[in-house]
Design a protein around this motif. Sequence first.
Motif, PDB file in Angstrom:
ATOM      1  N   GLY A 254       0.704  -1.305  -0.078  1.00  0.00           N
ATOM      2  CA  GLY A 254      -0.029  -0.111  -0.100  1.00  0.00           C
ATOM      3  C   GLY A 254       0.927   1.322   0.001  1.00  0.00           C
ATOM      4  O   GLY A 254       1.949   1.180  -0.371  1.00  0.00           O
ATOM      5  N   THR A 255       0.151   2.361   0.588  1.00  0.00           N
ATOM      6  CA  THR A 255       0.743   3.622   0.507  1.00  0.00           C
ATOM      7  C   THR A 255       1.374   3.752   1.723  1.00  0.00           C
ATOM      8  O   THR A 255       1.053   3.577   2.689  1.00  0.00           O
ATOM      9  CB  THR A 255      -0.380   4.539   0.247  1.00  0.00           C
ATOM     10  N   ASP A 256       2.420   4.661   1.653  1.00  0.00           N
ATOM     11  CA  ASP A 256       2.900   5.351   2.985  1.00  0.00           C
ATOM     12  C   ASP A 256       2.182   6.821   3.272  1.00  0.00           C
ATOM     13  O   ASP A 256       2.546   7.855   2.591  1.00  0.00           O
ATOM     14  CB  ASP A 256       4.288   5.711   2.909  1.00  0.00           C
ATOM     15  N   PHE A 257       1.532   6.658   4.401  1.00  0.00           N
ATOM     16  CA  PHE A 257       0.493   7.911   4.740  1.00  0.00           C
ATOM     17  C   PHE A 257       1.407   8.695   6.021  1.00  0.00           C
ATOM     18  O   PHE A 257       0.905   9.226   6.622  1.00  0.00           O
ATOM     19  CB  PHE A 257      -0.763   7.540   5.208  1.00  0.00           C
ATOM     20  N   ARG A 258       2.495   8.401   6.122  1.00  0.00           N
ATOM     21  CA  ARG A 258       3.084   8.820   7.530  1.00  0.00           C
ATOM     22  C   ARG A 258       3.406  10.439   7.158  1.00  0.00           C
ATOM     23  O   ARG A 258       3.620  10.515   6.059  1.00  0.00           O
ATOM     24  CB  ARG A 258       4.378   8.210   7.689  1.00  0.00           C
ATOM     25  N   GLN A 259       3.477  11.163   7.901  1.00  0.00           N
ATOM     26  CA  GLN A 259       3.411  12.711   8.186  1.00  0.00           C
ATOM     27  C   GLN A 259       4.973  13.115   8.257  1.00  0.00           C
ATOM     28  O   GLN A 259       5.828  12.369   8.885  1.00  0.00           O
ATOM     29  CB  GLN A 259       2.644  13.410   8.630  1.00  0.00           C
ATOM     30  N   THR A 260       5.597  14.381   7.813  1.00  0.00           N
ATOM     31  CA  THR A 260       6.658  14.814   7.948  1.00  0.00           C
ATOM     32  C   THR A 260       6.730  15.724   9.177  1.00  0.00           C
ATOM     33  O   THR A 260       7.710  16.312   9.349  1.00  0.00           O
ATOM     34  CB  THR A 260       7.234  15.533   6.849  1.00  0.00           C
TER      35      THR A 260
END
Length: 898
Positions: A254-260
């Motif tokens: 899937g997708t990496d939805f982590r934030q910066t």
Amino acid sequence: MKAMKAAGPVFLARRPMWRRGISALACAGALLGASGAYAQDVDGDSAGAEASDADIVVTGTLLRGVAPTGTNVVGVDREDVLVSGAASANDLLAAIPQVGNFMTQPVGTGEFGAPTVRPNIRNLGSSGGATTLVLMNGHRLVGAGILQTTVDPSIIPPDVIERIEIVPDGGSAIYGSDAIGGVVNFITRKRFDGIAANARYGFADDYKSFDGNVTAGRDWGSGSLFVSYAYAWHDNIQGIDRDYSTADNTARGGTDFRQTTCAPGNVTDLLSLLSPVLANVDYALPDFTPGVVNKCDQTDFADIVPRETRHSVFAGLNQQLSDDIEFNMTAYWSRRDTQIRQAQAGFTGTITALNPYFRPLSLSPAQNIAISFADVFGDSLISNQRFDSWGVTPSFAFKLGGGWQLRAEGNYGRSYNVVRQGAINASAATLALAGTTLDTALNPYDPSATNPAVLEAIRDFENYGDAKQQLAAARLVLDGSLVTIPGGDVRVAVGAEYHYEDLASRISLDRRNVFTDAINSNVSRKVKSVYGELLVPLVGADNGSPGLRGLQFSGSVRLDDYNDVGSTTNPKIGFNYKPFDDLTIRGNWGTSFHAPSLADTTSTADSRAQVLLNSPFIRPGDSLLNFLRPTIILAGGNPDLKPERADTWSLGFDWKPNAVPGLRASATYWNVKFKDAIGLAPFLSPTLYTDQNYASFYILNPTLAQAQAAVGDLLINGAPSLASLYPGIPGTGPYVLIDARRNNLGRVNTDGIDFDLSYVRQTGFGSINASFAGTYTLNRETQAITGGATTDNLKNGTGRFFFVAGLGGSVGDFTAHASLNHRGGFPIVSATQDHISSFNTVDLFFSYDLKALLPNTSLTMNIDNVFDQDPPFFDGQTGYTNGGTLGRFISFGVRTKF
């Protein structure tokens, strides 16, 4: 029923455990025998609880002792409540397939808009309030929340519940507003004699819970008084405690939805300020590692299940004042304290060389920073909520002779709600980032090195809301027999009701305990209603013939006159046809409505013009430079809302074959056409611009005059004035003005089949039982806005098949039961995933009666989600969907009576 009473605790095992679909006619038999089952509970409630058939008031009808004609009723009785191990009424509802949050963990969000769980039969509800009516003993309950007036079922402790009746059909012809998807009626104990107590302790990985109840009462024959106190507490579960909760789905394709916006954070050196041909460079803190970006999982320190404590007191008084007058009164008080943890706030901004902490990484005089304050303020933002409510419902029943009765009933309730949602002061952080001295500046590279006074100014902020709600109602109902015809008595009921409610709310988005700019709102509503119901039994058992053993029709109608949204009239008709003694065919049709709540119409607590200093919602094809321009969003309630409406009908059968005692089967086809659904324009989606049906909900490049006309007297949040957004430089004014208030927008057309199959059999060693009940959706189509495109939800985002299958039995004093819970999977339209899996869990229940050692005492054990199944994977920001779970949850309980 005599055999059931004599069987003692074995009766618990002889029933289809937990959820049961009850047919319209079978419901009457079950209800008429309810007092017998009640008398033999382990609590030992007095046999004096038995009432005459004519005194029983059944959900879905005004007529005493008569099941609603043509309607399926889903029932949960006291034995089912005990077997479930549920610690709250919300938990009970989440185990019923027809309720939208079936197989989820029913918790509020911690925000102003949805701090309570909203029951939702058929999953019809949109953004505008309740489409399922929640009652207690046939009366409405006062609402809870800041920006909603929805009933919080958790105020009703499970141990005072005698049964729950759910009518999954439109019910506005009897009850008025909200009963579009159906009605949930919690029916509480009426009598009690003695002292009873129970306690239960449960645990799962990183989770604990405890709940208990003490009830004391006296039954003196002509009346009864009892008081019950309940306490419940459970721990919280955060995302870091469960593997399935993650924002980084790359390991599962899937997708990496982590934030910066992390701690440590990230710096982007704005080299493009020097020359358009130079690319900006990212640096990961704390070591300023070039070309690297720190990422953090926002689910780690956010609650999946919040910590909660509940106290409840419930009292009931019943007294026969004379042969012809009976008095009943119930009263309750409830307090719920909930603490919800969310991911610590992130912050982005621009630091320049004027900040004394600025560290040049090139010749560029500016950098973008993305940080979190987790290192200085903790990993989580904390929201503390308190919900208090109380109510009292007195009633008199007068026998008038000839089978006629007049009921005079009152109902009053109040609630007080407070939500203190943790936040950071973004304005103070922006100001500190632009600070020019060590005393005033924020150090974004190492926030802990910042002046503590600066940090305190950033931390000193919260989203605060409180509300007081009040409900008062009075009604008269007269019912009896008009005439006797060959099929039986023609029954009629007529009534009138007056309903008043008010909402006083306050919202402050400011420093803690600073309410200078708080928004205050005080609104009220008055409703006058008249209604009637007629039951005509054309053919009864005494005058039936082969192929026509029974035939009855009913009709009801209700007129509601609101002082704010106008008048509405809603009829309903139904029939029961018995071709044979053991088969009933039934059907009904009616219209229903939901009046928009005070929070959605005239309340101004959240009504505002929200100004964003940039424009993230850009029309496809427009220049991305428009991102640098402001956006004006109209938010909050809408005084022009009109009621949501629906046409509903159903057709079904109930079969109890005489040749197979203990076998029961029923099925019901249901159909709902729901229109004028209250919702929001999709301002987060390009659909706002690409679907011409939304053209009236936005203005591109609004002039100052257009903005002032649209905003009117609304509070402006995020800018000192509208005029300040228009500096007079071409291309710099607001890019778009969006109407994101609640509006009557869409439709839902859905139909399906409810089913129930059960078998109970006595054996030489005790008893066995099996059941299979649930719902199957045939079609579900929605329109986001009337006239717009139709979406087939079953092809994108909605499951068809929900059921509970049970198998149990008893041997002597030992009882066991197992249930399989199923929430169906469904296709989705996504670039990375095309299907969401089904969710299946197995629950076990065991009980042992200690009557040989301790009379009226039993031990219980529940094991929920025996195989520790995780909810299905979803390539979204939380990593899962289509159900919820505590994990493998084990609880031990003890019940006794003195």
